[in-house]
Design a protein around this motif. Structure first.
Motif, PDB file in Angstrom:
ATOM      1  N   LYS A 184       3.836 -11.662   1.689  1.00  0.00           N
ATOM      2  CA  LYS A 184       2.656 -11.024   1.687  1.00  0.00           C
ATOM      3  C   LYS A 184       3.047  -9.369   1.945  1.00  0.00           C
ATOM      4  O   LYS A 184       3.577  -8.898   3.030  1.00  0.00           O
ATOM      5  N   SER A 185       2.355  -8.219   1.383  1.00  0.00           N
ATOM      6  CA  SER A 185       2.269  -7.103   1.677  1.00  0.00           C
ATOM      7  C   SER A 185       1.310  -6.826   2.688  1.00  0.00           C
ATOM      8  O   SER A 185       0.087  -6.808   2.137  1.00  0.00           O
ATOM      9  N   VAL A 186       1.590  -6.667   3.854  1.00  0.00           N
ATOM     10  CA  VAL A 186       0.449  -6.672   4.931  1.00  0.00           C
ATOM     11  C   VAL A 186       0.576  -4.897   5.692  1.00  0.00           C
ATOM     12  O   VAL A 186       1.571  -4.630   5.834  1.00  0.00           O
ATOM     13  N   SER A 187      -0.850  -4.461   5.729  1.00  0.00           N
ATOM     14  CA  SER A 187      -0.559  -3.087   6.215  1.00  0.00           C
ATOM     15  C   SER A 187      -1.439  -2.838   7.430  1.00  0.00           C
ATOM     16  O   SER A 187      -1.604  -1.951   8.217  1.00  0.00           O
ATOM     17  N   LYS A 188      -2.553  -3.865   7.816  1.00  0.00           N
ATOM     18  CA  LYS A 188      -3.501  -3.625   9.125  1.00  0.00           C
ATOM     19  C   LYS A 188      -3.507  -4.925   9.915  1.00  0.00           C
ATOM     20  O   LYS A 188      -3.653  -6.007   9.448  1.00  0.00           O
ATOM     21  N   VAL A 189      -3.682  -4.773  10.987  1.00  0.00           N
ATOM     22  CA  VAL A 189      -3.914  -5.988  12.137  1.00  0.00           C
ATOM     23  C   VAL A 189      -5.010  -5.482  13.043  1.00  0.00           C
ATOM     24  O   VAL A 189      -5.130  -4.167  13.492  1.00  0.00           O
ATOM     25  N   SER A 233      -7.494  -1.421  16.232  1.00  0.00           N
ATOM     26  CA  SER A 233      -6.821  -2.022  15.077  1.00  0.00           C
ATOM     27  C   SER A 233      -5.484  -0.903  14.882  1.00  0.00           C
ATOM     28  O   SER A 233      -5.485  -0.089  15.395  1.00  0.00           O
ATOM     29  N   ALA A 234      -4.501  -1.635  14.128  1.00  0.00           N
ATOM     30  CA  ALA A 234      -3.384  -0.794  13.950  1.00  0.00           C
ATOM     31  C   ALA A 234      -2.696  -0.919  12.623  1.00  0.00           C
ATOM     32  O   ALA A 234      -2.871  -1.864  11.968  1.00  0.00           O
ATOM     33  N   THR A 235      -1.780   0.013  12.341  1.00  0.00           N
ATOM     34  CA  THR A 235      -1.253  -0.034  10.981  1.00  0.00           C
ATOM     35  C   THR A 235       0.262  -0.865  11.219  1.00  0.00           C
ATOM     36  O   THR A 235       0.807  -0.543  12.045  1.00  0.00           O
ATOM     37  N   ILE A 236       0.510  -1.698  10.279  1.00  0.00           N
ATOM     38  CA  ILE A 236       1.743  -2.340  10.325  1.00  0.00           C
ATOM     39  C   ILE A 236       3.100  -1.532   9.484  1.00  0.00           C
ATOM     40  O   ILE A 236       2.664  -1.074   8.403  1.00  0.00           O
ATOM     41  N   VAL A 237       3.960  -1.319   9.920  1.00  0.00           N
ATOM     42  CA  VAL A 237       4.884  -0.672   9.368  1.00  0.00           C
ATOM     43  C   VAL A 237       6.373  -1.263   9.524  1.00  0.00           C
ATOM     44  O   VAL A 237       6.583  -1.556  10.532  1.00  0.00           O
ATOM     45  N   ASP A 238       6.858  -1.695   8.430  1.00  0.00           N
ATOM     46  CA  ASP A 238       8.050  -2.537   8.493  1.00  0.00           C
ATOM     47  C   ASP A 238       7.924  -3.655   9.111  1.00  0.00           C
ATOM     48  O   ASP A 238       8.846  -4.114   9.913  1.00  0.00           O
TER      49      ASP A 238
END
Length: 365
Positions: A35-40, A54-59
Motif C-alpha cells: 500500500k501507499s502509506v504516508s503517516k505513522v 506522529s511522523a511522515t513516511i518517506v520512501d
C-alpha cells in the motif's frame, strides 16, 4: 534453552552498549507494504492509549525522537494498516522493521526492555507452541484423554513458570517482566501474589499493572483463611451418610474442592492416592468436597480415580454453593490444610507443598 539464554546475554550486552549515555529515544523505522502509506503514529499504552507523536513516511522510512523519564509500554501504528507493533520506549536507539503481512513478524531491536522481551519470547516459544497444540487436542479428547493431556500441560506450564520466574529474579525492575504477569493476576492466589509483590522492584509502582497487582493482592488477602477456624461443613457422603467437618478434629485434614469435570482435579486425585496411603495411619485425613450437580458423574469419577478417602457433596454445582462461598473458592481444584484444632494452616496448597509438610510433620517422629 541454553542457546536462547546465551542469545539473551548477547542481546543484553548489545543493548546496553548501544544505549550507553543515551538521554533520548531515537526510533528508526521502515515499513514494507504494497500500500501507499504516508503517516505513522507513536502511542503510549499505559492506562489507555495516548498519542505521543506522529511522523511522515518517506520512501518507506520514518523516525521518532524524544525523551522519557522511565521506560513505557508503547505501540507504533501505520495509518491504513491494521497490524500494529508493541514495544517498550526508553532512552535508547531502537530500530523497527515493519511488515504489512501478518505472516511476517515485525522486528524490534534496541533498548533493554525490548531485549528482555525478545529473550523471554525465544526461551518460551517452544513451550507456548507445544501448549497450544496440546490445547487443541484437549478440546477434542474424551474424559480420560483430557486427564492425560492435562497432566502433560501441567508439566509444560511448570517449565514456563520456571522460565518466567528466572526472568523475574534476573530483572526485578523490568516493566516487560511485570507485564507478562498481567494476564495471570486475576487467577493467582494470595500466596502467589504476595510472592510476586515481594520480588518486584518498588520502582515499578508507577505502572498500572503494578497497581492492578496491589488491588488483587488486597482482595485475595481479605479472603485468606490461614490462621482462622475452618468454616463448618455439613454434607452427605458418597454413601449417603451425614458428614460434619468438626468430627475430624484431632486429625490433620486436607480439604479438597473438586469436580468430576475438572481435569486438573482428576490429575490431582491420582497423585494424592499414594500420599494418602502413606500417611493415613499417622493422623492424616483427606476430605474431597465435590462441586458436581449430577450424582452419577460424581460417583463414576470416584471409582475411576480409585479415591479411598472421604467424599462429600451437596450436588448443587459451583454457582451459589454456600460451602464454596464460605471458603472463597473461585477455581478448581482448591485445597486447604486444616490442623488438629480445626485451624486453617495452608491455603491453595499443592501436592509438592503437601508432601513437604507431611514429611516434616510425620517422618521425623
Amino acid at each position: 534453552m541454553k542457546l536462547y539464554n546465551t542469545l539473551l546475554i548477547w542481546v543484553f550486552l548489545l543493548s546496553t552498549q548501544i544505549s550507553k549515555g543515551q538521554t533520548s529515544y531515537q526510533i528508526a523505522g521502515q515499513i514494507l507494504s504494497a500500500k501507499s502509506v504516508s503517516k505513522v503514529y507513536l502511542y503510549q499504552m499505559d492506562k489507555g492509549r495516548k498519542l505521543l507523536d506522529s511522523a511522515t513516511i518517506v520512501d518507506g522510512k520514518f523516525s521518532f525522537k524524544g525523551q522519557t523519564a522511565v521506560p513505557v509500554a508503547a505501540s507504533v501504528q501505520v495509518k491504513g494498516i491494521r497490524k500494529s507493533q508493541d514495544l517498550y520506549l526508553e532512552n535508547a536507539v531502537i530500530n523497527l522493521q515493519l511488515y504489512e503481512s501478518w505472516n511476517r513478524p515485525n522486528i524490534v531491536i534496541g533498548g533493554l526492555e525490548n531485549s528482555i522481551k525478545k529473550g523471554y519470547e525465544l526461551d518460551s516459544q517452544y513451550l507456548q507452541d507445544t501448549l497450544s497444540k496440546i490445547g487443541r487436542n484437549y478440546e477434542k479428547a474424551n474424559e480420560e484423554g483430557k486427564v492425560s493431556l492435562g497432566l502433560q500441560m501441567q508439566g509444560f506450564n511448570s517449565q514456563l513458570d520456571s522460565i518466567r520466574t528466572s526472568y523475574l529474579v534476573a530483572f526485578p525492575q523490568s516493566l516487560a517482566v511485570l507485564d507478562w504477569y498481567r494476564p495471570y493476576l486475576a487467577v493467582m492466589n494470595y500466596n502467589q501474589l504476595e510472592e510476586l509483590h515481594a520480588k518486584l522492584d518498588k520502582r515499578l509502582e508507577r505502572y498500572s499493572t503494578y497497581e492492578e497487582l496491589l488491588r488483587y493482592r488486597q482482595e485475595k488477602k481479605s479472603q485468606y483463611l490461614v490462621g482462622q477456624q475452618a468454616p463448618a461443613i455439613t454434607s452427605k457422603t458418597s454413601t449417603g451418610k451425614t458428614f460434619k467437618l468438626e468430627q475430624l478434629k484431632g486429625k490433620l485434614v486436607l480439604l479438597d474442592f473438586w469436580a468430576s469435570w475438572c481435569a486438573p482435579c482428576r490429575i490431582a486425585n491420582r497423585k494424592l492416592v499414594a500420599t494418602y496411603q502413606q500417611y493415613k495411619d499417622k493422623g492424616f485425613e483427606v476430605v474431597s468436597y465435590s462441586m458436581d450437580n449430577k450424582e452419577k458423574l460424581w460417583l463414576d469419577a470416584i471409582q475411576k480415580d480409585g479415591i479411598p478417602w472421604i467424599q462429600v457433596s451437596d450436588l448443587t454445582g459451583f454457582d451459589n454453593n454456600t460451602v464454596a462461598q464460605s471458603y472463597y473458592v473461585k477455581q478448581l481444584p482448591t485445597l486447604f490444610l486444616i490442623d488438629e484444632n480445626g485451624t486453617v494452616v495452608q491455603q491453595h496448597i499443592d501436592h509438592e507443598e503437601l508432601l513437604a509438610y507431611l514429611k516434616k510433620k510425620y517422618d521425623h517422629n
